[in-house]
Scaffold this active site. Sequence first.
Site, PDB file in Angstrom:
ATOM      1  N   ARG A 149     -20.663 -11.947 -29.387  1.00 38.80           N
ATOM      2  CA  ARG A 149     -21.216 -11.234 -30.546  1.00 38.80           C
ATOM      3  C   ARG A 149     -21.919  -9.937 -30.107  1.00 38.80           C
ATOM      4  NH1 ARG A 149     -25.710  -8.810 -32.272  1.00 38.80           N
ATOM      5  NH2 ARG A 149     -26.966 -10.475 -31.369  1.00 38.80           N
ATOM      6  N   HIS A 197     -34.755 -12.218 -25.655  1.00 38.13           N
ATOM      7  CA  HIS A 197     -33.446 -11.565 -25.817  1.00 38.13           C
ATOM      8  C   HIS A 197     -33.581 -10.164 -25.205  1.00 38.13           C
ATOM      9  CE1 HIS A 197     -29.785 -10.634 -28.387  1.00 38.13           C
ATOM     10  NE2 HIS A 197     -30.253  -9.407 -28.210  1.00 38.13           N
ATOM     11  N   HIS A 228     -32.278  -6.835 -23.461  1.00 36.02           N
ATOM     12  CA  HIS A 228     -31.237  -5.891 -23.034  1.00 36.02           C
ATOM     13  C   HIS A 228     -31.729  -5.293 -21.713  1.00 36.02           C
ATOM     14  CE1 HIS A 228     -28.473  -5.863 -26.532  1.00 36.02           C
ATOM     15  NE2 HIS A 228     -29.509  -6.469 -27.090  1.00 36.02           N
ATOM     16  N   CYS A 232     -26.131  -1.830 -28.307  1.00 36.31           N
ATOM     17  CA  CYS A 232     -26.469  -1.965 -29.725  1.00 36.31           C
ATOM     18  C   CYS A 232     -26.037  -0.690 -30.414  1.00 36.31           C
ATOM     19  CB  CYS A 232     -27.954  -2.212 -29.935  1.00 36.31           C
ATOM     20  SG  CYS A 232     -28.369  -2.261 -31.693  1.00 36.31           S
TER      21      CYS A 232
HETATM   22  P1  HMG Z   1     -25.640  -2.481 -47.362  1.00 37.66           P
HETATM   23  O1  HMG Z   1     -24.573  -1.454 -47.241  1.00 37.66           O
HETATM   24  O2  HMG Z   1     -27.046  -2.063 -47.627  1.00 37.66           O
HETATM   25  O3  HMG Z   1     -25.238  -3.646 -48.389  1.00 37.66           O
HETATM   26  O4  HMG Z   1     -25.588  -3.349 -46.079  1.00 37.66           O
HETATM   27  P2  HMG Z   1     -24.970  -3.686 -49.885  1.00 37.66           P
HETATM   28  O5  HMG Z   1     -25.504  -5.006 -50.325  1.00 37.66           O
HETATM   29  O6  HMG Z   1     -25.413  -2.427 -50.573  1.00 37.66           O
HETATM   30  O7  HMG Z   1     -23.369  -3.730 -49.920  1.00 37.66           O
HETATM   31  C1  HMG Z   1     -22.570  -2.630 -49.547  1.00 37.66           C
HETATM   32  C2  HMG Z   1     -21.168  -3.120 -49.223  1.00 37.66           C
HETATM   33  O8  HMG Z   1     -21.227  -4.001 -48.117  1.00 37.66           O
HETATM   34  C3  HMG Z   1     -20.492  -3.914 -50.348  1.00 37.66           C
HETATM   35  O9  HMG Z   1     -19.091  -3.661 -50.265  1.00 37.66           O
HETATM   36  C4  HMG Z   1     -20.726  -5.341 -49.937  1.00 37.66           C
HETATM   37  O10 HMG Z   1     -19.732  -6.215 -50.437  1.00 37.66           O
HETATM   38  C5  HMG Z   1     -20.603  -5.242 -48.429  1.00 37.66           C
HETATM   39  P3  HMG Z   1     -18.372  -2.498 -51.144  1.00 37.66           P
HETATM   40  O11 HMG Z   1     -18.709  -2.864 -52.561  1.00 37.66           O
HETATM   41  O12 HMG Z   1     -18.997  -1.185 -50.700  1.00 37.66           O
HETATM   42  O13 HMG Z   1     -16.929  -2.633 -50.769  1.00 37.66           O
HETATM   43  N1  HMG Z   1     -21.335  -6.301 -47.734  1.00 37.66           N
HETATM   44  C6  HMG Z   1     -20.776  -7.220 -46.921  1.00 37.66           C
HETATM   45  N2  HMG Z   1     -19.504  -7.420 -46.544  1.00 37.66           N
HETATM   46  C7  HMG Z   1     -19.283  -8.452 -45.729  1.00 37.66           C
HETATM   47  N3  HMG Z   1     -20.262  -9.280 -45.273  1.00 37.66           N
HETATM   48  C8  HMG Z   1     -21.534  -9.097 -45.619  1.00 37.66           C
HETATM   49  C9  HMG Z   1     -21.827  -8.031 -46.493  1.00 37.66           C
HETATM   50  N4  HMG Z   1     -22.967  -7.592 -47.041  1.00 37.66           N
HETATM   51  C10 HMG Z   1     -22.666  -6.533 -47.803  1.00 37.66           C
HETATM   52  N5  HMG Z   1     -22.484  -9.890 -45.166  1.00 37.66           N
HETATM   53  C11 HMG Z   1     -26.054  -5.046 -44.526  1.00 37.66           C
HETATM   54  C12 HMG Z   1     -26.550  -4.304 -45.737  1.00 37.66           C
HETATM   55  C13 HMG Z   1     -27.197  -5.828 -43.936  1.00 37.66           C
HETATM   56  C14 HMG Z   1     -24.935  -5.980 -44.920  1.00 37.66           C
HETATM   57  C15 HMG Z   1     -25.515  -3.990 -43.525  1.00 37.66           C
HETATM   58  O14 HMG Z   1     -26.543  -3.091 -43.254  1.00 37.66           O
HETATM   59  C16 HMG Z   1     -25.008  -4.588 -42.264  1.00 37.66           C
HETATM   60  O15 HMG Z   1     -23.935  -5.198 -42.241  1.00 37.66           O
HETATM   61  N6  HMG Z   1     -25.777  -4.434 -41.183  1.00 37.66           N
HETATM   62  C17 HMG Z   1     -25.449  -5.112 -39.945  1.00 37.66           C
HETATM   63  C18 HMG Z   1     -25.771  -4.255 -38.800  1.00 37.66           C
HETATM   64  C19 HMG Z   1     -25.453  -5.033 -37.556  1.00 37.66           C
HETATM   65  O16 HMG Z   1     -24.616  -5.926 -37.544  1.00 37.66           O
HETATM   66  N7  HMG Z   1     -26.156  -4.664 -36.463  1.00 37.66           N
HETATM   67  C20 HMG Z   1     -25.938  -5.286 -35.192  1.00 37.66           C
HETATM   68  C21 HMG Z   1     -26.418  -6.695 -35.156  1.00 37.66           C
HETATM   69  S1  HMG Z   1     -28.165  -6.842 -34.962  1.00 37.66           S
HETATM   70  C22 HMG Z   1     -28.409  -6.688 -33.261  1.00 37.66           C
HETATM   71  O17 HMG Z   1     -27.484  -6.438 -32.531  1.00 37.66           O
HETATM   72  C23 HMG Z   1     -29.797  -6.939 -32.704  1.00 37.66           C
HETATM   73  C24 HMG Z   1     -29.923  -8.293 -32.024  1.00 37.66           C
HETATM   74  O18 HMG Z   1     -28.975  -8.421 -30.990  1.00 37.66           O
HETATM   75  C25 HMG Z   1     -31.352  -8.450 -31.455  1.00 37.66           C
HETATM   76  C26 HMG Z   1     -31.780  -7.268 -30.594  1.00 37.66           C
HETATM   77  O19 HMG Z   1     -31.091  -6.920 -29.624  1.00 37.66           O
HETATM   78  O20 HMG Z   1     -32.835  -6.696 -30.912  1.00 37.66           O
HETATM   79  C27 HMG Z   1     -29.699  -9.449 -33.007  1.00 37.66           C
HETATM   80 MG    MG Z   2     -29.216  -7.620 -29.004  1.00 41.53          MG
END
Ligand code: HMG
Ligand code: MG
Length: 301
Positions: free
Chosen positions: A15, A207, A209, A240
């Site tokens: 992931r 966690h 990095h 990230c």
């Molecule tokens: P948004 O754009 O604000 O969401 O995203 P929305 O509710 O306004 O929806 C916009 C569109 O997204 C819509 O589709 C929804 O259907 C779709 P459209 O009508 O435009 O076609 N949508 C989704 N589709 C599939 N699955 C979903 C989903 N939700 C909405 N779950 C949201 C808000 C949180 C979803 C977005 O900002 C997002 O996906 N962010 C994820 C970012 C990410 O994955 N970052 C990396 C992971 S975190 C990380 O790596 C840190 C960690 O490792 C710890 C560390 O290192 O610190 C964990």
């Molecule tokens: Mg991370």
Amino acid sequence: MNLPTSVTLVEMGPRDGLQNESASISLATKLRLIDDLAAAGLSVIESGSFVNPKWIPQMADSAEVFRGLQRRAGVRYTALTPNLQGLERALDAGADEVAVFAAASEAFSRKNINCGIAESLQRFEPVMARAEAAGVRVRGYVSCVLGCPYEGEIAPQNVLEVARALLGLGCHEVSLGDTIGTGTAGSTQRLLDALLPQIPAQQLALHCHDTYGQALANILVGLQNGIATVDASVAGLGGCPYARGATGNVATEDVVYMLNGMGIHTGIDLDALVSAGARISEALGRRNGSRAANALLASAG
Ligand code: HMG
Ligand code: MG
């Protein structure tokens, strides 16, 4: 010293590792990686992410990944779920456990999940309720616990507030993300000094990095403070997408090598893990980011 006798490693490669790769990665490559990791003894494997695929294209096939798993007994295959839509997708695909992710930095929260910290916590409420109804445990992440790419230094008190909020919502554990790897043994100790009077070490994970090469030192500080859950990524895969220049998590092989040397049990076969890391590095055409793995591979000729 308060060292644990055994440590649970939570594998991030499929992931956190793969989410940041730009080349497209086949479903078969992902499934092979996950199965190699399970075969090496990893008992918790974060296998995918049900986020907006427009934001993180590399995780768009997470449902296929979960459906294609050859499940091994005793292994938890987990996923990130930022909202209810993500949770429904994860449940449908058969994730064993899910995770919500918040940040200790307001700016990072907005970049990463498109809303502020308080709103993110509200957004998690229905996720927690639905997960509980489905009998699925939820992990919580707090990003930027030791620094933020936008805000710089982060006060331990901010981390404490978000971690307590996540536990209050029902998360079984909170993983403390040093997202950009700027933390040191000193700042890690100061963070834990603020957290541990309020939160038992058993509910915390680290966690790290490894951007600044400090991860093993920081993990050692965590172990000395009783933390027994450590996130790591095979071959140091990853980065990230919302933290420019951040490298992957500390390599799982390096953590296992250190823990073996300390006589701390992990249940992981280091040779099998090194092979898993070598295979995925080759598949991605990427240099293996584990120092221990490179040394072991070189000494094996
Ligand atoms: P948004 O754009 O604000 O969401 O995203 P929305 O509710 O306004 O929806 C916009 C569109 O997204 C819509 O589709 C929804 O259907 C779709 P459209 O009508 O435009 O076609 N949508 C989704 N589709 C599939 N699955 C979903 C989903 N939700 C909405 N779950 C949201 C808000 C949180 C979803 C977005 O900002 C997002 O996906 N962010 C994820 C970012 C990410 O994955 N970052 C990396 C992971 S975190 C990380 O790596 C840190 C960690 O490792 C710890 C560390 O290192 O610190 C964990
Ligand atoms: Mg991370």
